[in-house]
Write a protein that holds these residues in place. Sequence first.
Motif, short mmCIF file in Angstrom:
data_model
loop_
_atom_site.label_atom_id
_atom_site.label_comp_id
_atom_site.label_asym_id
_atom_site.label_seq_id
_atom_site.Cartn_x
_atom_site.Cartn_y
_atom_site.Cartn_z
N ALA A 45 0.86 -1.23 -0.11
CA ALA A 45 0.02 -0.05 -0.01
C ALA A 45 0.84 1.12 -0.20
CB ALA A 45 -0.92 0.13 1.29
N LEU A 46 0.44 2.29 -0.97
CA LEU A 46 1.29 3.46 -0.92
C LEU A 46 0.50 4.70 -0.22
CD1 LEU A 46 2.66 3.68 -4.72
CD2 LEU A 46 3.89 3.78 -2.54
N THR A 198 -3.92 4.47 -1.66
CA THR A 198 -4.79 4.52 -0.75
C THR A 198 -4.90 5.70 0.17
OG1 THR A 198 -6.62 3.68 0.75
CG2 THR A 198 -4.36 2.79 0.96
N HIS A 199 -5.74 6.33 0.43
CA HIS A 199 -5.82 7.45 1.41
C HIS A 199 -6.24 6.76 2.68
CE1 HIS A 199 -4.19 10.87 -0.63
NE2 HIS A 199 -5.04 10.40 -1.69
N ASP A 200 -6.78 5.61 2.77
CA ASP A 200 -7.58 5.17 3.88
C ASP A 200 -6.72 4.17 4.60
OD1 ASP A 200 -9.28 3.52 5.24
OD2 ASP A 200 -10.86 3.17 4.04
N VAL A 201 -6.31 4.38 5.83
CA VAL A 201 -5.21 3.42 6.45
C VAL A 201 -5.84 2.35 7.05
CG1 VAL A 201 -4.02 3.54 8.67
CG2 VAL A 201 -4.22 5.60 7.64
N ALA A 202 -7.20 2.21 7.26
CA ALA A 202 -8.00 0.71 7.45
C ALA A 202 -7.92 0.13 6.33
CB ALA A 202 -9.41 1.14 7.62
N GLU A 203 -8.04 0.71 5.03
CA GLU A 203 -7.95 -0.24 3.65
C GLU A 203 -6.53 -0.70 3.66
OE1 GLU A 203 -10.02 0.85 0.20
OE2 GLU A 203 -8.08 1.30 -0.47
N ALA A 204 -5.50 -0.14 3.97
CA ALA A 204 -3.97 -0.58 4.04
C ALA A 204 -3.91 -1.62 4.98
CB ALA A 204 -3.05 0.46 4.01
N VAL A 205 -4.47 -1.51 6.10
CA VAL A 205 -4.39 -2.59 7.29
C VAL A 205 -4.96 -3.74 6.83
CG1 VAL A 205 -4.72 -3.15 9.55
CG2 VAL A 205 -3.76 -0.88 8.84
N THR A 206 -6.16 -3.69 6.15
CA THR A 206 -6.92 -4.92 5.70
C THR A 206 -6.19 -5.71 4.52
OG1 THR A 206 -8.99 -3.67 6.28
CG2 THR A 206 -9.46 -5.45 4.74
N LEU A 207 -5.57 -4.93 3.59
CA LEU A 207 -5.05 -5.44 2.48
C LEU A 207 -3.60 -6.02 2.40
CD1 LEU A 207 -7.17 -3.30 -0.31
CD2 LEU A 207 -7.69 -5.74 0.62
#
Length: 274
Positions: A45-46, A198-207
């Motif tokens: 994730a970037l 992504t700007h969504d930290v939760a998305e990075a942590v999920t994926l």
Amino acid sequence: MRGLREPCYRGSAMLSLDSLSKTYADGTHALDRIDLQVAAGEILALIGGSGCGKTTLLRLIAGLDTPSMGRISLDGEAITRPHPGVGLVFQEPRLLPWLDVADNVGFGLADRPRRERQERVAHALDRVGLSEHGRRWPRELSGGQQQRVSIARAFVASPRVLLLDEPFSALDAFTRKDLHRHLLGLWEEVRPTVLIVTHDVAEAVTLADRAVVMRPKPGRLDETLALPMARPRDPTSPGSEAATRNILAALDRSLRPIETRPKVVEAFAGGGSF
Ligand SMILES: Nc1ncnc2c1ncn2[C@@H]1O[C@H](COP(=O)(O)OP(=O)(O)OP(=O)(O)O)[C@@H](O)[C@H]1O
Ligand SMILES: [Mg+2]
């Protein structure tokens, strides 16, 4: 039925960026000496503030633009133009309105035998839960369904590298979660190397397996954080919560000048290799 594991391009890839810089014609120094190695099958994730060069970086890797300096290689082969083994998903679905859903998904497979194309499209649509919608027009689908079509289109040729530029940011939280599930399902099947902005930290942590935080003016890699939690991930688990806190703290640091940061942070900072 033919699955996506019988690919047009076999196997995932090791992606290497070596001292990559980009200065646009108007003098904007968008990226400065990016060094990054992404392992085969890794999801990276970037994350970073607006204007720190995330889209520029993906466009260079996709071969849609050329670096001012440096080199991009995929399993040792230099990428200098759009590459059939590299797939791209944008923030908006970008479907062709004059083609139905199935033909949009199969658009990049024009050189494959008809039967193979049909099987691959049917399988990809099934994997994103749109089997019933192949003969509909893009305008007849919701935003989330259209983005599922664009993900199916990206996976249908079994890309070695998949680049996603804020693919879910326009969607509501519920639809986004659903798309995360579809994306991970396809990733497990095809195992491409994935870079997701992504700007969504939760998305990075999920994926992601790793999060790389960038800093702006010019865009550089700032810190890297390993996300070793087992999948499927529970966002409320202690590991996910700690990862979320660490990424948020790294993002906060990325907005501060290096000279003002505490010494312990400086050890991580800089455009070094990740
Ligand atoms: N074609 C272009 N010509 C000149 N400058 C550009 C061009 N494209 C991007 N830039 C500049 O390069 C820098 C990086 O832009 P980029 O779009 O890569 O950022 P980003 O990290 O994707 O931002 P965002 O999070 O807002 O999408 C910005 O200063 C932007 O204004
Ligand atoms: Mg962008």
